[in-house]
Design an enzyme around this catalytic site. Structure first.
Site, PDB file in Angstrom:
ATOM      1  CE1 TYR A 156      -3.723   2.548   0.742  1.00  0.00           C
ATOM      2  CE2 TYR A 156      -1.995   3.612   2.004  1.00  0.00           C
ATOM      3  CZ  TYR A 156      -3.235   3.659   1.390  1.00  0.00           C
ATOM      4  OH  TYR A 156      -3.962   4.820   1.426  1.00  0.00           O
ATOM      5  CD  GLU A 186      -6.040   4.583  -1.436  1.00  0.00           C
ATOM      6  OE1 GLU A 186      -6.077   4.504  -0.199  1.00  0.00           O
ATOM      7  OE2 GLU A 186      -7.062   4.479  -2.160  1.00  0.00           O
TER       8      GLU A 186
END
Length: 386
Positions: free
Chosen positions: A109, A197
């Site tokens: 992530y 993101e």
């Protein structure tokens, strides 16, 4: 402003971040020509909507030939996807994205965002990729590393090393990953994005680092500097009432309650919503008409509130500083008459020309319930919709 995954990947690619080869599909008859760009044996087909959780909702398919690609695309295009972010109404898929399949070794992530609390740029990195980062933060916060960057100093080698630390990358992948972090940082700063993101960021079996998914959110207040980004806006992904509100420079957000709110000032709007909840009901929206609203702007705001079929009553709470209460009153009356208002309306006016405003409302012939203060207004509107 939000954009689609394929648009976000195009922006990241322009700044040097590695992304899989892919192309958007807007109609089924485009597939034969556009699929030629794909060189892998397997093809990934993705629904493009402004919401996460597409994979779990059936919005991501992996196929191994063009016939299967066409069949899955025919099912997905026009389908309503329901994810944890769309709400029960879901979102209709009006575009698709096909890209080369990746041989995934590990998933990570990565996000880069404006951290208003520290007035810095924050990178959030975790070895727990492909998952809901909020869930990771709640259950295993030690698996998340936050690295804050001062814009004045820029991104240092130590910063990059700290960001990459949880990934434990092989030596041959580190240089590529370092360049990716720099690319994401430059993309955020130079496009006035609030958030970038990448979830997941992957390490392939060939030890290549790739942005397998991407999301970018932009600062609406800076869009005037980026007409190229404004051109990426997809109105199909936005609430029609919010689109209409943006035409009049109204700050409007639809909520799930029954009491429509029209307020001037974001702080007062939040207080108004809080006190509605305190007295046992729920606000149907956040709507800030601003400090210098015209009669036409107020009338537009009123109509936008009434476009929500869940609204059973309206509370108007105005504290006039720059805003004149008589202008508010005239706009409310005009809109109420034009829309044939049938739901209860409570109005609280205070400040500049509030006496004139109250007089205009009282002489309008409309069934308007006056209120002396915010608490009185909230009590009256909650009682009126019972």
């Amino acid at each position: 402003m939000n954009i689609h995954e394929h648009q976000a990947k195009d922006i990241l690619k322009k700044f040097g971040a590695p992304v899989p080869i892919g192309v958007p599909i807007f109609a089924l008859n485009e597939i034969d020509e556009k699929v030629k760009i794909i060189k892998t044996n397997k093809i990934v087909l993705k629904a493009q909507i402004h919401a996460g959780g597409r994979g779990k909702a059936g919005g991501v398919k992996v196929v191994d030939n063009i016939d299967k690609l066409k069949a899955e695309a025919k099912i997905l295009l026009g389908k309503v996807l329901i994810t944890h972010q769309t709400g029960p109404q879901g979102r209709e898929v009006k575009r698709l994205y096909i890209e080369e399949a990746s041989e995934i070794s590990k998933e990570f992530y990565l996000s880069c965002l404006v951290d208003r609390a520290s007035s810095k740029i924050a990178f959030i990195s975790s070895a727990e990729g492909g998952m809901d980062i909020e869930e990771v933060a709640n259950k295993t916060p030690e698996k998340i590393i936050t690295t804050r960057i001062s814009l004045g100093k820029g991104l240092s080698k130590d910063d990059v090393a700290q960001i990459l630390k949880p990934y434990k990358l092989p030596e041959q992948s580190i240089e590529q990953a370092e360049k990716l972090i720099e690319s994401v940082f430059q993309a955020l700063v130079n496009t006035d994005a609030n958030l970038i993101e990448v979830n997941p960021l992957i390490l392939t079996k060939e030890n290549q680092v790739l942005c397998l998914d991407a999301k970018i959110n932009f600062d609406d207040n800076a869009l005037y500097r980026h007409p190229d980004i404004v051109s990426l806006r997809d109105l199909n992904e936005e609430d029609p009432a919010e689109i209409e509100a943006s035409k009049y420079d109204l700050a409007y957000i639809k909520l799930d309650g029954a009491i429509g709110c029209m307020v001037n000032g974001a702080g007062l709007a939040m207080a108004t919503m809080d006190i509605i909840k305190l007295y046992g009901s729920e606000p149907a929206n956040f709507l800030d008409v601003g400090g210098g609203a015209t009669k036409e702007k107020v009338s537009a705001a009123f109509k936008i509130i009434l476009s929500d079929k869940n609204v059973k009553g309206i509370l108007i709470n105005i504290f006039g500083g720059i805003m004149r209460c008589d202008v508010i009153a005239e706009g409310v009356i005009a809109a109420a008459k034009e829309t044939n208002l049938t739901v209860p309306l409570v109005v609280r006016l205070a400040g500049t020309k509030f006496e004139e405003g109250k007089k205009i409302l009282a002489q309008s012939g409309l069934k308007i319930i006056p209120a002396d203060d915010l608490s009185d207004a909230a009590k009256k509107i909650v009682e009126a919709i019972k």
